[in-house]
Design an enzyme around this catalytic site. Structure first.
Site, PDB file in Angstrom:
ATOM      1  N   CYS A   1     -31.254  10.690  -4.425  1.00  0.00           N
ATOM      2  CA  CYS A   1     -31.823   9.901  -3.069  1.00  0.00           C
ATOM      3  C   CYS A   1     -33.890  11.498  -2.660  1.00  0.00           C
ATOM      4  O   CYS A   1     -34.344  11.116  -2.256  1.00  0.00           O
ATOM      5  CB  CYS A   1     -31.509  10.934  -1.669  1.00  0.00           C
ATOM      6  SG  CYS A   1     -31.104  12.776  -1.475  1.00  0.00           S
TER       7      CYS A   1
ATOM      8  N   HIS B   1       0.747  -1.001  -0.175  1.00  0.00           N
ATOM      9  CA  HIS B   1      -0.078   0.047  -0.503  1.00  0.00           C
ATOM     10  C   HIS B   1       0.848   1.244   0.237  1.00  0.00           C
ATOM     11  O   HIS B   1       0.189   2.588  -0.693  1.00  0.00           O
ATOM     12  CB  HIS B   1      -1.109   0.183   1.118  1.00  0.00           C
ATOM     13  CG  HIS B   1      -0.476   0.335   2.947  1.00  0.00           C
ATOM     14  ND1 HIS B   1      -0.014  -1.202   3.199  1.00  0.00           N
ATOM     15  CD2 HIS B   1      -0.099   1.273   3.450  1.00  0.00           C
ATOM     16  CE1 HIS B   1       0.332  -0.656   4.317  1.00  0.00           C
ATOM     17  NE2 HIS B   1       1.011   0.641   4.751  1.00  0.00           N
TER      18      HIS B   1
END
Length: 180
Positions: free
Chosen positions: A156, A73
């Protein structure tokens, strides 16, 4: 001279579908994309779609032994010229603002020494919430760049600020930050 490369972190929100178009737009502009797909992001777009468009392996798990052996990472964040978080959810912004590192995306953001661009996308009430605004102020103070959010209709059914900026607009900001 090699082409510029970004590391795109795809957060979990309905706007994640725009990240696919962003990858395509960046490729058109000759900017390579390596991607981290969060667990929540994978609820909206698939690793196969992201990989097919980016022509790269998709990273998802912090504790994947193969991924850590091949491209840890730390190296993942350093192999890019710029880290882009799109969509930058309230959760990802909060983790970055507080220095949390409990998944691959947040660990990479904490470990990077590269510039970061976030494209927020969330419900208008979440965007306007004092906690999110505090996190925005903290991240801005830390040198994180932002684009958006835009104002408009949301999935939404509400209207207001919170829509992720359009992929072409984000790509233009990426070019500007990369000086290409």
């Amino acid at each position: 001279m090699s082409s510029p490369r970004i590391l795109l972190i795809i957060g979990g929100g309905i706007a994640a579908y725009k990240s696919l178009e962003l990858i395509r737009e960046l490729k058109r502009r000759e900017i390579g994309s390596r991607c981290i797909l969060t667990k929540a992001g994978a609820e909206f777009v698939t690793p196969l779609s992201v990989s097919a468009l980016s022509d790269e392996k998709v990273y998802a798990d912090l504790f994947n032994l193969t991924d850590e052996a091949e491209m840890g990472h730390i190296e993942l964040s350093r192999s890019a010229d710029l880290i882009v978080v799109a969509p930058a959810t309230a959760d990802l912004m909060a983790k970055a603002a507080t220095g949390m590192a409990n998944d691959l995306a947040s660990t990479t953001l904490l470990a990077t020494d590269k510039p970061v661009l976030m494209a927020p996308a969330m419900n208008v009430r979440m965007w306007l919430h004092p906690a999110t605004q505090r996190n925005l102020a903290t991240l801005t103070g830390d040198g994180v760049h932002f684009i958006g959010p835009d104002e408009g209709d949301m999935a939404c059914g509400e209207h207001g600020p919170g829509r992720m900026a359009e992929p072409g607009t984000i790509a233009g900001k990426i070019e500007s930050l990369l000086n290409v």
